[in-house]
Design an enzyme around this catalytic site. Sequence first.
Site, short mmCIF file in Angstrom:
data_model
loop_
_atom_site.label_atom_id
_atom_site.label_comp_id
_atom_site.label_asym_id
_atom_site.label_seq_id
_atom_site.Cartn_x
_atom_site.Cartn_y
_atom_site.Cartn_z
N GLY A 1 0.79 -1.13 -0.11
CA GLY A 1 0.03 0.11 0.03
C GLY A 1 0.77 1.27 -0.02
O GLY A 1 0.23 2.42 0.53
N ARG B 1 -15.11 -15.23 -10.59
CA ARG B 1 -14.58 -13.95 -10.48
C ARG B 1 -15.58 -12.83 -10.49
O ARG B 1 -15.72 -11.72 -9.93
CB ARG B 1 -13.79 -13.84 -11.73
CG ARG B 1 -12.90 -12.72 -11.87
CD ARG B 1 -12.08 -12.63 -13.20
NE ARG B 1 -11.36 -13.88 -13.60
CZ ARG B 1 -9.89 -14.10 -12.86
NH1 ARG B 1 -9.63 -12.97 -12.12
NH2 ARG B 1 -9.20 -15.03 -13.09
N MET C 1 -4.15 -7.38 -6.56
CA MET C 1 -3.69 -8.42 -7.44
C MET C 1 -4.73 -9.31 -8.01
O MET C 1 -4.67 -10.76 -8.04
CB MET C 1 -2.50 -9.34 -6.67
CG MET C 1 -1.47 -8.51 -6.22
SD MET C 1 -0.32 -7.86 -7.32
CE MET C 1 0.32 -9.45 -8.10
N ILE D 1 -7.43 -10.16 -11.23
CA ILE D 1 -7.92 -9.61 -12.80
C ILE D 1 -9.41 -9.50 -12.51
O ILE D 1 -10.06 -10.54 -12.22
CB ILE D 1 -7.62 -10.57 -13.85
CG1 ILE D 1 -5.97 -10.63 -13.62
CG2 ILE D 1 -8.27 -10.31 -14.86
CD1 ILE D 1 -5.47 -11.97 -14.69
N ASN E 1 -5.35 2.40 -13.08
CA ASN E 1 -4.22 1.24 -12.44
C ASN E 1 -2.90 1.81 -12.28
O ASN E 1 -2.84 2.68 -13.54
CB ASN E 1 -4.48 -0.09 -13.29
CG ASN E 1 -3.60 -1.31 -12.63
OD1 ASN E 1 -3.64 -1.27 -11.37
ND2 ASN E 1 -3.01 -1.78 -13.38
N HIS F 1 0.93 0.30 -13.04
CA HIS F 1 1.82 -0.88 -13.34
C HIS F 1 3.34 -0.25 -13.45
O HIS F 1 3.75 0.81 -14.07
CB HIS F 1 1.67 -1.31 -14.89
CG HIS F 1 2.10 -2.60 -15.30
ND1 HIS F 1 1.72 -3.90 -14.62
CD2 HIS F 1 3.09 -2.74 -15.98
CE1 HIS F 1 2.45 -4.60 -15.25
NE2 HIS F 1 3.50 -4.14 -16.00
N GLU G 1 6.25 6.33 -9.05
CA GLU G 1 4.82 5.81 -9.04
C GLU G 1 4.36 6.72 -8.17
O GLU G 1 3.40 7.24 -8.29
CB GLU G 1 4.95 4.28 -8.53
CG GLU G 1 5.49 3.34 -9.46
CD GLU G 1 5.04 2.01 -8.92
OE1 GLU G 1 3.96 1.60 -8.55
OE2 GLU G 1 6.05 0.99 -9.11
C1 GRF Z 1 3.61 -1.37 -7.45
O1 GRF Z 1 4.95 -1.27 -8.10
C2 GRF Z 1 2.57 -1.18 -8.40
O2 GRF Z 1 3.08 -0.58 -9.65
C3 GRF Z 1 2.36 -2.74 -8.76
O3 GRF Z 1 2.49 -3.17 -7.30
C4 GRF Z 1 3.24 -2.40 -6.52
C5 GRF Z 1 2.45 -2.18 -5.47
O4 GRF Z 1 3.19 -1.63 -4.28
N1 GRF Z 1 0.89 -2.96 -9.47
P1 GRF Z 1 2.38 -0.71 -3.21
O5 GRF Z 1 1.50 -1.82 -2.80
O6 GRF Z 1 1.57 0.38 -3.71
O7 GRF Z 1 3.56 -0.51 -2.25
#
Ligand code: GRF
Length: 203
Positions: A15, A68, A93, A95, A110, A112, A177
């Site tokens: 998180g 799902r 995590m 889909i 989202n 990535h 990020e």
């Molecule tokens: C991040 O690298 C994000 O891009 C990927 O999973 C990771 C999650 O990290 N999808 P966090 O839980 O936000 O610390």
Amino acid sequence: MTARKRTAVLVSGRGSNLQALIDAARDPAFPAEIVLVISNVEAAEGLARAAETGIATKFISHKDFASRGDFDAAIDASLRAADVSLVCEAGFMRIHSEWFANLWAGKLLNIHPSLLPSFPGIRVHRQALDAGVKISGCTVHFLVPALDSGPIIAQAAVPVLEGDTPETLAARILVEEHRVYPEALRLAAEGKVTLENGKAVFR
Ligand code: GRF
């Protein structure tokens, strides 16, 4: 000021991106407020971070549902109950089913940890190192039914250095990020980027 957009964040783990969004939204002038954090993992650090901040949390285990679609229906119900208009996935995590992605299209973001369309899926940093790229980075995109392939809202690049491991590369990208996700949420919340006919349109 127009009303801040009620935003939910979906997490499965640490998180840290959620934390970056929470920190950005502490500013009353930020156009989104985080009102709900949902996780499919009860022990997710992200849930604890939200609870500490006084944000409503919800644990919905995908294991409690036969399909799902049923799991997504429970998420959808929680989002509606909280009157949410934007959803950020941050290390979530699971889909989604196609109907969920379509229902929330344009409101679902989202992040990535690669420069999409390169290296979708999992083991992303390993993929980048194996490919020998000299630059990697992160992408915030509108989530669409196909995995890690939606229209791009924002990206940031970092160098890949000699001797990098997946861990060192991940750490360098994570810094970006945390900078880019709040910026992307700001654009979406202000209506400065919208999803139109499958494309991100900027104003
Ligand atoms: C991040 O690298 C994000 O891009 C990927 O999973 C990771 C999650 O990290 N999808 P966090 O839980 O936000 O610390």
